[in-house]
Write a protein that holds these residues in place. Structure first.
Motif, PDB file in Angstrom:
ATOM      1  N   THR A 171      23.145  11.984  -5.236  1.00 44.48           N
ATOM      2  CA  THR A 171      23.742  10.923  -6.044  1.00 44.48           C
ATOM      3  C   THR A 171      23.892  11.382  -7.488  1.00 44.48           C
ATOM      4  O   THR A 171      24.889  11.080  -8.143  1.00 44.48           O
ATOM      5  N   VAL A 172      22.904  12.124  -7.953  1.00 45.48           N
ATOM      6  CA  VAL A 172      22.925  12.646  -9.316  1.00 45.48           C
ATOM      7  C   VAL A 172      24.016  13.708  -9.432  1.00 45.48           C
ATOM      8  O   VAL A 172      24.789  13.718 -10.400  1.00 45.48           O
ATOM      9  N   SER A 173      24.104  14.580  -8.445  1.00 47.73           N
ATOM     10  CA  SER A 173      25.189  15.568  -8.441  1.00 47.73           C
ATOM     11  C   SER A 173      26.539  14.867  -8.463  1.00 47.73           C
ATOM     12  O   SER A 173      27.470  15.318  -9.134  1.00 47.73           O
ATOM     13  N   GLY A 174      26.651  13.766  -7.743  1.00 46.30           N
ATOM     14  CA  GLY A 174      27.901  13.006  -7.703  1.00 46.30           C
ATOM     15  C   GLY A 174      28.302  12.473  -9.065  1.00 46.30           C
ATOM     16  O   GLY A 174      29.468  12.564  -9.459  1.00 46.30           O
ATOM     17  N   ILE A 175      27.330  11.926  -9.818  1.00 49.05           N
ATOM     18  CA  ILE A 175      27.704  11.417 -11.143  1.00 49.05           C
ATOM     19  C   ILE A 175      27.974  12.558 -12.118  1.00 49.05           C
ATOM     20  O   ILE A 175      28.807  12.424 -13.005  1.00 49.05           O
ATOM     21  N   PHE A 176      27.310  13.692 -11.930  1.00 51.48           N
ATOM     22  CA  PHE A 176      27.604  14.847 -12.784  1.00 51.48           C
ATOM     23  C   PHE A 176      29.034  15.341 -12.537  1.00 51.48           C
ATOM     24  O   PHE A 176      29.755  15.656 -13.475  1.00 51.48           O
ATOM     25  N   MET A 177      29.422  15.426 -11.268  1.00 51.57           N
ATOM     26  CA  MET A 177      30.786  15.862 -10.952  1.00 51.57           C
ATOM     27  C   MET A 177      31.810  14.884 -11.526  1.00 51.57           C
ATOM     28  O   MET A 177      32.814  15.304 -12.116  1.00 51.57           O
TER      29      MET A 177
END
Length: 153
Positions: A56-62
Motif C-alpha cells: 500500500t505504501v509502495s502504491g502511494i509512492f508510485m
C-alpha cells in the motif's frame, strides 16, 4: 466515493494491495487502468510477497511520483522534492499504523513469503488488515494532495 474507499474496494475485488492503491489514483497519475495494474503488480505482499515495504505504501509512492514529478525540469528530482514527499507519506503511514514493513503490519497473522499468493477466501479477508491498510494509505495520500491543492475537498 473517496479514493480511500475505492482503494479498499479494489483490494476486496482481488487486486493486490499495491494495485488497489495505485489504481485509486490512476486518473491523477495520468495512467490508464491496465498500465497502473501492470506497474504495481510486483509490489503486493511487501514487494513480491517478500514482506518488505508494504504494498500500500509502495502504491502511494508510485502515485505521488507520477503526480508530482516534473520530468521536463532540470534536476527534476530536486525540484519536485520526491524524497521529501516519500518520507512525509511514510512518516504519516507509520504514525497511523506503527510501521511501513509488511511483515510487521501482519504480525500475529500466519503468513509466508512463498511466491504463490493465498486464495482470497472469506477467512483471508477476516484475518488480514490489508483492506484497511489500503484505505489508510489512500486516505493519507488523498489528504496530502488536498493540502498541496492538487485535489479539492
Amino acid at each position: 466515493m473517496s479514493r480511500a474507499d475505492l482503494a479498499k474496494s479494489n483490494f476486496m475485488k482481488g487486486y493486490n494491495c499495491s494495485q488497489a492503491v495505485l489504481l485509486a489514483f490512476a486518473d491523477l497519475a495520468h495512467l490508464d487502468e491496465e498500465t497502473a495494474l501492470k506497474i504495481s503488480s510486483s509490489f503486493g505482499g511487501g514487494m513480491g510477497r517478500m514482506r518488505e515495504v508494504c504494498g500500500t505504501v509502495s502504491g502511494i509512492f508510485m502515485a505521488a511520483g507520477m503526480i508530482f514529478y516534473d520530468a521536463g525540469a532540470p534536476a527534476a528530482k530536486e525540484k519536485s522534492n520526491q524524497y521529501a514527499i516519500v518520507q512525509e507519506l511514510a512518516r504519516r503511514f507509520k504514525e497511523k499504523n506503527g510501521s511501513i514493513i509488511c511483515r510487521e503490519l501482519l504480525s500475529g497473522v500466519h503468513t509466508d513469503s512463498t511466491p504463490v499468493a493465498e486464495a482470497r477466501t472469506e477467512g483471508y479477508y477476516k484475518k488480514r488488515p490489508c483492506a484497511d491498510l489500503c484505505y489508510d494509505a489512500a486516505e493519507i495520500l488523498e489528504d496530502y494532495l488536498r493540502e498541496r491543492s492538487v485535489i479539492g475537498e
